[in-house]
Design an enzyme around this catalytic site. Sequence first.
Site, short mmCIF file in Angstrom:
data_model
loop_
_atom_site.label_atom_id
_atom_site.label_comp_id
_atom_site.label_asym_id
_atom_site.label_seq_id
_atom_site.Cartn_x
_atom_site.Cartn_y
_atom_site.Cartn_z
N GLY A 268 0.81 -1.21 0.00
CA GLY A 268 0.00 0.00 0.00
C GLY A 268 0.84 1.26 0.00
O GLY A 268 0.71 2.12 -0.87
N ALA A 269 1.73 1.38 0.98
CA ALA A 269 2.53 2.59 1.11
C ALA A 269 3.65 2.35 2.09
O ALA A 269 3.70 1.32 2.76
CB ALA A 269 1.66 3.75 1.59
N HIS A 304 -2.22 6.28 8.44
CA HIS A 304 -1.36 5.18 8.89
C HIS A 304 0.12 5.55 8.72
O HIS A 304 0.90 5.45 9.67
CB HIS A 304 -1.69 3.92 8.09
CG HIS A 304 -0.86 2.73 8.44
ND1 HIS A 304 -1.27 1.78 9.34
CD2 HIS A 304 0.36 2.33 8.02
CE1 HIS A 304 -0.33 0.85 9.46
NE2 HIS A 304 0.68 1.16 8.67
N GLU A 305 0.49 5.97 7.53
CA GLU A 305 1.91 6.27 7.29
C GLU A 305 2.34 7.48 8.11
O GLU A 305 3.45 7.53 8.63
CB GLU A 305 2.18 6.51 5.80
CG GLU A 305 1.73 5.38 4.87
CD GLU A 305 2.17 3.98 5.29
OE1 GLU A 305 3.20 3.85 5.96
OE2 GLU A 305 1.45 3.01 4.95
N GLU A 327 3.41 -2.11 13.51
CA GLU A 327 2.25 -2.22 12.62
C GLU A 327 0.94 -2.37 13.39
O GLU A 327 -0.06 -1.72 13.07
CB GLU A 327 2.43 -3.37 11.62
CG GLU A 327 3.60 -3.15 10.64
CD GLU A 327 3.51 -1.85 9.86
OE1 GLU A 327 2.41 -1.23 9.81
OE2 GLU A 327 4.54 -1.42 9.30
N1 ARG Z 1 5.59 -0.44 6.60
C1 ARG Z 1 4.67 -0.39 5.49
C2 ARG Z 1 3.32 -0.08 6.10
O1 ARG Z 1 2.67 -0.88 6.68
C3 ARG Z 1 4.60 -1.63 4.71
C4 ARG Z 1 5.85 -2.03 4.02
C5 ARG Z 1 5.74 -3.42 3.56
N2 ARG Z 1 6.76 -3.78 2.65
C6 ARG Z 1 7.06 -5.03 2.33
N3 ARG Z 1 7.99 -5.21 1.46
N4 ARG Z 1 6.48 -6.06 2.81
O2 ARG Z 1 2.91 1.00 6.15
ZN ZN Z 2 2.47 0.26 8.60
#
Ligand code: ARG
Ligand code: ZN
Length: 869
Positions: A268-269, A304-305, A327
């Site tokens: 997603g981001a 979220h971000e 998370e």
């Molecule tokens: N930290 C990011 C988020 O939850 C997700 C990144 C996931 N990346 C991955 N390669 N699995 O906002």
């Molecule tokens: Zn996250």
Amino acid sequence: MNIAAQPVIEADQTVYLKDYQKPSFLVDSINLDIQLFEDHTNVDSTLVMKRQTAGDLVLLGRDLELKSIILNGQALTENEYQLDAEQLVIANAPDEVILNIAVQIHPETNTQLEGLYLAGEGLFVTQNEPEGFRKITFYPDRPDVLSEFTTRVEADKKYPVLLANGNLLEKGEAGEGRHYAIWQDPTKKPSYLFACVIGDLAVLKDSYVTSEGRQVALEIYAEEKDIPKCHIAMEALKHSMRWDEEHYGRPYDLDNYMIVATSAFNMGAMENKGLNIFNTSCVLADEEYTTDAAIMRVQSVIAHEYFHNWTGNRITCRDWFQLCLKEGLTVFRDQSFSEDLQSAAVQRIDDVAVLKAHQFPEDSGPLSHPPRPDHFVEINNFYTATVYEKGAEINRMMATLLGKEKFRQGTDEYFKRHDGQAVTVEDWVAALSAGSGVDLSEFLIWYNQPGTPKLEAKGEYDAAAQTYTLSLKQSLKAHPKYPNLKAVPIPVALALFDATTGEQLTLNADALVENGVKDGVYLFDTDSATIQFTGLKAQPVVSLLRNFSAPVDLVFNYSDEDLAFLLQYETNGFNQWQATQTLLERILLNGHDADIYIQAMKQTIPNVIQHDPLLASRLFDVPAEGYLGSRIDSDYSPVKVQEQRNALMSTLARELGSFCKETYLSLDPSAQKDFSQAMGVRALKNIMLSMMARQGDEAVFELAYQQYQSTGNMSERLGALRVLEWNDAPQAEAALTDFYMRFKDEALSMDQWFMLQAAHPKATAETIAYLTQHPDYDLGVPNRIRAVSGGLNANPVNTWSFGVQHFIGLAKYLDEKNPIVGSRLLQALSRWYTLAEPQRSEVKAELEALKPQVKSKNVSETLNSMLSV
Ligand code: ARG
Ligand code: ZN
């Protein structure tokens, strides 16, 4: 060779939490110089490192061409270090080290969308979480190494935008039509939060003043034509910044905040410090091009971000086993934020629906793992519903138990203790306990165990004694890799209702204290317990697990009449919805009579439409075939489930009769007072339209075609198109072509076009072949693959027939090209073992045959787990 400073990678490549060791060297600062050329990129770095513990100096690196390495001014020769495919190890390094490393990489051919990569015409971006930075240069690429980054980015001037984290120090000419920019990030961060962007993008600018008076420049970068679609995200960003100040006392800490949109993104981001990189699907929002659901998602992902800046960035994870620390907490925070944007009950319904549709099945199958796993092969495989959604539920349970004020005292303590550190789940629970004055340590059990607890409840009324006794029992399915499962603390939110008036009963206060029920919540943390309510003159109706106070599978001896009663009288909107879902599961899976449900819907819906159209639309939810399938553990027949569900839908449509058309004609989205109400009305209209089609009313197609033509709103347009297309209406072809012509240059709208056709109830292998051979289908763009695969998977009958080849083919193809996405898509088949024979053996054989054909850790770990049942 002694690599004690690293979690040991054993021969079978499994990494264990118990093997965690501190890194032997820390990095004070890193200077990066990234020079991008057409056919390669040079990365020069200077690392200032200090010894922390005994051991070798270990740098991680993958797919890097090492040009030179200089240690304290001395070039190292090949026998002064050991280099393999994963790392570069220097034995006997002095305690203070300055390393100059030159490598060459190939972002222009990187299809894995990890590290630095070409994300389509004229745009290079990074994705470094969790382990992408090691594909940019050699580095102790682990989250417990925090360092100050200075980044110089140099490229041809045809890429006018050169971004990295932090403040822009300098920019200028680099000769031969090239230019550069130097960025410095004043906050120490782990390498997974590093980002840079090189490209030709337009920008939307705004600003924000923090509660501390800091002026922050806000920028969203996207393609020129998409800039008008960035306003909703910008508003959501400012709203998030204020929200975090008000609810958690957390202001922003840099002078700028940048967001970059790209259509080539695995997830997603990403919350890179001060420079978020987003999948276009999570940043572009505009009612002409994207649906209401997508608009809600954009706002929640922006939040979220942003929230990660405190929960993730300033306080990060010690190691990747702790992923749910950042998370789970950040999802809980974004869910709470979204509860302020729309009906809170509906937000809760939507969040629980996701949990039940994705996390419950994951946790009951071969991919089940604790929110904090204790071993993994490939950490990318653990960005799961369990880590994110169940992780959020654990935080919600603690927040529910503490109440607003104490929870805030707990989070304040967490930020005070750990700002600037890389910590563990234990640190979080300890800080929350210390700050609130409530010992929450038993909640650690939730983090360490897999499986959805089953909560069995029995209620008994004793008329003579005027008591109601509730007995509770909890149990967990045995798990081969996690023996010694313990009882978990389950906050059970409950209410009792008067069965004749429908009113909520005020309960005997003394009895409540004695029973341990506080603010309507009972903390159930033993294998079994009973609580007794006294002074009840008649048998009450009990509502359990209000607002879904714990992520458990509740089995309660409600009668169907009780559930119908709760649909009508529960004041908690979530539990009204839950009552419908429980009833429907009984009808669809256990053969209960549908009549009680239908009568209750008829009585309840008209009233709910008046005061909360969005909630009314959710009360029409009928569990999807995929969800129903996930509730069946053996002899599963997708065809049977489909027949059952279709029969119920037809009965419901028939029973509602003229109500559907009347409601459809009476609803007007433009007359609503806010977006949330209008969204509800649009959702309801679309539901009514599809019910009318089920009633076999041919006139509905004219109405749908009219709705399709006359609206400028994507939810309305798509809802109408779906009814036409899925019912093979005479107007379907024309509408589908019209949609294509209108939106062919709008990738997100085209994703909907692909998905809608792939999800056609009568879609065949030919339908999918047509879509995957379409010139606009692109295996390099995960969003497009997910559109078709997600659409296909909406029909489990298809998933388990020609879909098996589809998903196995993708896993095979993506194994090398993009293993993160390949592994994810393969999981569509993870419940193969529940199928009835002969399907079960057939799918198993196909999965076995895939085994020798895949190489990536991602796909093989998933496949091995899937086959380990
Ligand atoms: N930290 C990011 C988020 O939850 C997700 C990144 C996931 N990346 C991955 N390669 N699995 O906002
Ligand atoms: Zn996250």
